[in-house]
Scaffold this motif. Structure first.
Motif, short mmCIF file in Angstrom:
data_model
loop_
_atom_site.label_atom_id
_atom_site.label_comp_id
_atom_site.label_asym_id
_atom_site.label_seq_id
_atom_site.Cartn_x
_atom_site.Cartn_y
_atom_site.Cartn_z
N VAL A 119 -11.38 -26.78 48.16
CA VAL A 119 -12.55 -26.36 48.96
C VAL A 119 -13.76 -27.19 48.57
N GLN A 120 -13.94 -27.46 47.29
CA GLN A 120 -15.07 -28.27 46.84
C GLN A 120 -14.93 -29.71 47.35
N GLU A 121 -13.72 -30.27 47.26
CA GLU A 121 -13.51 -31.64 47.71
C GLU A 121 -13.61 -31.76 49.22
N LYS A 137 -15.70 -30.77 51.15
CA LYS A 137 -17.07 -30.96 51.63
C LYS A 137 -17.31 -32.41 52.03
N LEU A 138 -16.44 -33.30 51.58
CA LEU A 138 -16.51 -34.71 51.98
C LEU A 138 -15.65 -34.89 53.22
N ASP A 139 -16.24 -35.37 54.31
CA ASP A 139 -15.51 -35.50 55.57
C ASP A 139 -14.32 -36.44 55.47
N LYS A 143 -11.38 -34.52 54.11
CA LYS A 143 -10.84 -33.58 55.10
C LYS A 143 -9.99 -34.31 56.13
#
Length: 93
Positions: free
Chosen positions: A54-56, A58-60, A63
Motif C-alpha cells: 500500500v505504501q509503495e 502511492k507511486l504511479d 501501480k
C-alpha cells in the motif's frame, strides 16, 4: 393520492445488499490469496506484505507495473466462466 413509501423497508433492503456485496468481496479476496499461493505464507507475512505494498502503491509507476503483472496473471488463469468452460471442453475429449 400518492403512494406512501416504506423507507424502513428500503433501508433494510439496501443494508442487506451492502452486506451481500461485502461478503462477496471478502470471498473474492480469499480466493485471490489462494490463487496466488499466498495462503502458504504466515498471516503476519501477508499483512506486512500488504502494508508495504500500500505504501509503495502511492507511486504511479509501481501501480502500473503491478497492474500489468496482475492482468497477465489473471489472463493466464482465465476469469470466472472462461476457465471452467475450458476445463469442461478438455475433459469432454
Amino acid at each position: 393520492m400518492r403512494k406512501v413509501r416504506d423507507y424502513d423497508a428500503e433501508l433494510k433492503a439496501l443494508a442487506d445488499k451492502a452486506k451481500k456485496l461485502k461478503a462477496r468481496k471478502v470471498e473474492q479476496l480469499g480466493a485471490l490469496v489462494v490463487a496466488t499461493g499466498a495462503d502458504a505464507l504466515d498471516l503476519e507475512v501477508i499483512a506486512g506484505m500488504l502494508r508495504q505494498g500500500v505504501q509503495e502503491a502511492k507511486l504511479d509507476s509501481v501501480k502500473e507495473s503491478w497492474r500489468a503483472d496482475g492482468a497477465t496473471f489473471l489472463g493466464k488463469r482465465g476469469r470466472k466462466g472462461r476457465r471452467k468452460a475450458g476445463n469442461n471442453q478438455s475433459s469432454a475429449d
